[in-house]
Enzyme design. Structure first.
Site: not given
Ligand code: A3P
Length: 302
Positions: A107, A129, A195, A264
């Protein structure tokens, strides 16, 4: 967490990571064949790690049986370049023993990557994203892992910090722009993915990543359905129902996480269920202000 971060080399960084990053800068030696999966947290890292691992190893493992991704979480197979715990020198040693091509996740913003990664032109795949869904995903994630500093924040306070860029590895706009500009300047070294685009056509992107990494599929492999089977292996539906991802845990960054937390909803536009009109207005303005003129834009709805 969104707080207890320090401004380091122009990004917000937890103090433990500053030390690790400096040790990596000094002792980690990239190999030319190394591949980096880079992202801002909650942008689709887990998915891209799985895809990249499956793509670089497509001759080694069949995607339908005995594939390591069926029994290991992608974060185990594609370790982060930096973790926040344990003995860092042991970690570097372990990384040096990985099978090549090694695939790592990170990251860390582009300008702070280990020097050897840049000097050797190691290939980097970045996944981006839309910030609305990224915030919702981060908010849900941090609430579940109960990082102390964040569980004391309300959604409104967390949103405020996100808008100010004060979040680990933030500001997110500099993070995205850092890799975006590199991908424009050095397209053979940095591949910039979104994404939302992957969700729209994953097969196309599986081929694109393979071409970028110099391990294109043969005509025969394509007609045998290798591309589709990799896409299926790495799909949200496929991965989240695997035993390892339902009940396993991983020692990762701040603490031990349950693998299921990385899966999720995986939707484009879930933010509509969480944003008030004033939040929409505020974040839209920031995106306009920070990214206009860059050529970078986002798909907001599926
Ligand atoms: P949501 O919270 O919106 O569901 P990261 O991997 O960077 O932590 O990002 C996590 C986000 O990616 C989560 O988004 C998660 O559900 C989604 N995700 C995880 N695995 C995925 C997959 N195989 N395909 C698509 N999305 C995935």
């Amino acid at each position: 967490s969104f707080s207890h971060v320090y401004l380091f080399e122009q990004f917000w960084c937890p103090s433990s990571l500053i030390r690790e990053r400096n040790i990596f800068q000094k002792h980690f030696h990239a190999k030319q064949s190394d591949v980096l999966v880079a992202s801002f947290p909650k942008s689709g890292t887990t998915w891209l790690k799985a895809l990249t691992f499956a793509i670089v190893n497509h001759k080694k493992f069949s995607s339908t049986e005995n594939h390591p991704l069926l029994t290991s979480n992608p974060h185990q197979l594609v370790p982060p370049l930096y973790t926040f715990r344990g003995n860092i020198h042991d970690q570097i040693l372990q990384l040096s023993n990985m099978a090549e091509p090694r695939v790592f996740g990170t990251h860390i913003p582009f300008p702070s990557l280990p020097k050897s990664v840049i000097e050797l032109n190691c290939r980097i795949i970045y996944i981006c994203r839309n910030p609305f869904d990224t915030f919702v995903s981060a908010w849900a994630f941090f609430n579940k892992i109960k990082v102390e500093s964040l569980s004391t924040l309300t959604k409104e306070e967390a949103f405020e910090m996100f808008c100010n860029g004060v979040i680990e590895f933030g500001p997110w706009w500099s993070h995205m722009l850092g890799y975006w500009k590199e991908s424009v300047a050095r397209p053979n070294t940095v591949l910039f993915l979104k994404y939302e685009d992957l969700k729209e056509d994953v097969d196309f992107h599986v081929k694109k990543v393979a071409d970028f990494l110099g391990c294109s599929f043969t005509q025969e492999e394509e007609s045998d359905g290798v591309v589709e089977s990799i896409a299926k292996l790495c799909s949200f539906e496929g991965m989240k129902d695997l035993e390892v991802n339902k009940s396993g845990t991983i020692n990762f960054e701040i603490k031990r996480f349950e693998n299921k937390l990385f899966f999720r909803k995986a939707e484009i536009g879930d933010w509509v269920n969480h944003f008030s009109p004033s939040m929409v207005e505020k974040l839209s303005k920031i995106i306009e202000e920070k990214l206009s003129g860059s050529g970078l834009s986002f798909k907001m709805h599926s």
